[in-house]
Scaffold this motif. Sequence first.
Motif, short mmCIF file in Angstrom:
data_model
loop_
_atom_site.label_atom_id
_atom_site.label_comp_id
_atom_site.label_asym_id
_atom_site.label_seq_id
_atom_site.Cartn_x
_atom_site.Cartn_y
_atom_site.Cartn_z
N THR A 9 0.83 -1.22 0.00
CA THR A 9 0.00 0.00 0.00
C THR A 9 0.86 1.27 0.00
O THR A 9 0.32 2.37 -0.11
CB THR A 9 -0.92 0.03 1.24
OG1 THR A 9 -0.08 -0.08 2.40
CG2 THR A 9 -1.93 -1.10 1.23
N GLY A 10 2.17 1.11 0.13
CA GLY A 10 3.06 2.28 0.18
C GLY A 10 3.45 2.74 -1.21
O GLY A 10 3.05 2.16 -2.23
N GLN A 11 4.26 3.80 -1.25
CA GLN A 11 4.72 4.33 -2.55
C GLN A 11 5.40 3.25 -3.39
O GLN A 11 4.98 2.95 -4.52
CB GLN A 11 5.70 5.49 -2.34
CG GLN A 11 6.36 5.94 -3.65
CD GLN A 11 7.49 6.93 -3.46
OE1 GLN A 11 7.32 8.11 -3.71
NE2 GLN A 11 8.66 6.46 -3.05
N ASP A 12 6.46 2.65 -2.84
CA ASP A 12 7.25 1.70 -3.63
C ASP A 12 6.46 0.43 -3.93
O ASP A 12 6.56 -0.14 -5.02
CB ASP A 12 8.53 1.30 -2.87
CG ASP A 12 9.51 2.44 -2.77
OD1 ASP A 12 9.15 3.58 -3.14
OD2 ASP A 12 10.64 2.20 -2.32
N ARG A 32 -1.78 -4.86 6.62
CA ARG A 32 -2.13 -5.02 8.03
C ARG A 32 -3.57 -4.57 8.25
O ARG A 32 -4.09 -3.73 7.50
CB ARG A 32 -1.18 -4.26 8.94
CG ARG A 32 -1.00 -2.82 8.56
CD ARG A 32 -0.04 -2.14 9.49
NE ARG A 32 0.35 -0.83 8.99
CZ ARG A 32 0.99 0.07 9.69
NH1 ARG A 32 1.34 -0.19 10.92
NH2 ARG A 32 1.31 1.24 9.18
N ASP A 55 1.01 -9.02 9.81
CA ASP A 55 1.65 -7.84 10.40
C ASP A 55 3.10 -8.18 10.74
O ASP A 55 3.38 -9.27 11.25
CB ASP A 55 0.89 -7.41 11.66
CG ASP A 55 1.22 -5.98 12.03
OD1 ASP A 55 2.41 -5.70 12.34
OD2 ASP A 55 0.31 -5.13 12.03
N LEU A 77 9.17 -4.46 1.71
CA LEU A 77 9.14 -2.99 1.63
C LEU A 77 8.43 -2.38 2.83
O LEU A 77 8.48 -1.16 3.02
CB LEU A 77 8.44 -2.54 0.34
CG LEU A 77 8.92 -3.19 -0.96
CD1 LEU A 77 8.23 -2.55 -2.16
CD2 LEU A 77 10.42 -3.08 -1.11
N SER A 81 8.54 4.28 7.85
CA SER A 81 9.55 4.84 6.95
C SER A 81 9.80 6.34 7.15
O SER A 81 10.63 6.91 6.43
CB SER A 81 9.12 4.59 5.50
OG SER A 81 8.04 5.44 5.16
N TYR A 146 15.54 5.37 12.99
CA TYR A 146 15.19 4.72 11.72
C TYR A 146 16.45 4.17 11.04
O TYR A 146 16.50 3.01 10.62
CB TYR A 146 14.48 5.73 10.81
CG TYR A 146 14.31 5.26 9.38
CD1 TYR A 146 13.23 4.45 9.02
CD2 TYR A 146 15.22 5.62 8.37
CE1 TYR A 146 13.07 4.01 7.70
CE2 TYR A 146 15.06 5.18 7.07
CZ TYR A 146 13.99 4.39 6.73
OH TYR A 146 13.84 3.95 5.44
N LYS A 150 17.37 0.29 10.25
CA LYS A 150 17.61 -0.17 8.87
C LYS A 150 18.99 -0.85 8.75
O LYS A 150 19.16 -1.77 7.96
CB LYS A 150 17.50 1.00 7.89
CG LYS A 150 16.07 1.38 7.56
CD LYS A 150 15.44 0.37 6.59
CE LYS A 150 13.99 0.64 6.33
NZ LYS A 150 13.35 -0.32 5.42
N HIS A 176 13.84 8.31 -3.07
CA HIS A 176 13.12 8.27 -4.35
C HIS A 176 11.68 8.68 -4.12
O HIS A 176 11.06 8.33 -3.12
CB HIS A 176 13.25 6.91 -5.03
CG HIS A 176 13.06 5.76 -4.12
ND1 HIS A 176 14.04 5.30 -3.28
CD2 HIS A 176 11.97 4.99 -3.89
CE1 HIS A 176 13.58 4.28 -2.59
NE2 HIS A 176 12.32 4.08 -2.93
#
Length: 321
Positions: A9-12, A32, A55, A77, A81, A146, A150, A176
């Motif tokens: 459901t995110g951008q990427d 989720r 989840d 992904l 974020s 964050y 990562k 991006h």
Amino acid sequence: MRALITGITGQDGSYLADFLLDKGYEVYGMVRRASTETFGRIEHIRDRINLVQADLLDQLSIINLVEDVKPDEIYNLAAQSFVPTSWNQPVLTGEFDALGVTKILEAIRFLNKKIKFYQASSSEMFGKVRQIPQTEETPFYPRSPYGVAKAYGHFITINYRESYGIHASSGILFNHESPRRGLEFVTRKITDGAARIKLGLADKLHLGNLDAERDWGFAGDYVKAMWLMVQKEKPDTYVVASGQAHSVRNFVQEAFGHLNLDYLEYVVTDPKLMRPAEVDHLLGNASKAKRELGWEPKVDFKKLVQMMVDADMERLRAEKK
Ligand code: NAP
Ligand code: G4F
């Protein structure tokens, strides 16, 4: 081929789903449970993908998901974020962005070690940069919870590659963006803000540090690099970047300039939007991805800014009507 995308459901996730559908993949997306759906970015492909609930916080839900879907490839992904949120919710960020990765790798190890895995690592891991430009060999110095989380996700991916022979690749992607970028990230905040001002819907845009520099590219180009990594015979780590750095101020100038506006009349800097520790300068060297994957970005900085401004103008004009 069947792919499972976490964070669809995110951008990427939405761009990757578009890309894989075009390649003839059967696409499954992990979502989720929420009281309202957040499927806006995948509305246009809703009838061509399969959405399954799980989840990152719940190990058994991930195992059941992987067992049910039986994917050939998993693209991880999903993440918390947004960097500023990671100072307010550092534990949650660690659960999602660090341990969440281990949960998926454990499901692969437990169920089927042949599943190929992609981890969405980040240039935020370079933080207070040790080298310019940054490559796969540049040491990390993360500057936010964050970035720290990562870095864990990156190294656990390499560890499962080396310990269990899993085809697990890590893409160190620089910033991006796209018209589907979340509104809280600086680029989209700027393009949305400039469009609002142009249409008389706002008169000021409040921003934080205008001097920070980022290596910005187009999300549609970057998801292709993810896929190329997964297709390689051997898993590896790759930097994906445009190779050009611009300041937030440059981005503002370009976006307002595209609408014939002078940003100095509208942009207000707000100390509340400054971060406890800033990443001042990011610039990536994607030579390895270009050489070994044959990856080349198509959209440059100017085109990216214009694409985002135009999309926000069109959306807001329609809303205004
Ligand atoms: P995004 O738009 O914020 O999307 C994040 C996705 O993760 C959403 O689909 C979200 O679902 C999902 N998610 C969050 N927590 C979850 C949980 N506990 N369980 C299941 N799903 C969860 O991020 P993006 O820009 O597409 O970035 C994709 C990935 O690349 C992220 O891992 C990000 O950290 C990384 N990355 C991004 C960039 C960049 O510049 N965009 C650069 C380097 C790395 P909901 O819709 O339910 O919130
Ligand atoms: O757009 P940003 O919030 O992105 P940031 O922090 O670079 O993180 C993004 O890129 C990472 C890759 O390096 C990803 F891993 C991460 O998930 C995310 O996608 O901020 C960019 C810069 C920062 O230096 C920030 O201080 O813009 C500066 N900035 C100035 N004013 C602002 C604002 N950032 C935001 N979000 N909002 C402002 O008003």
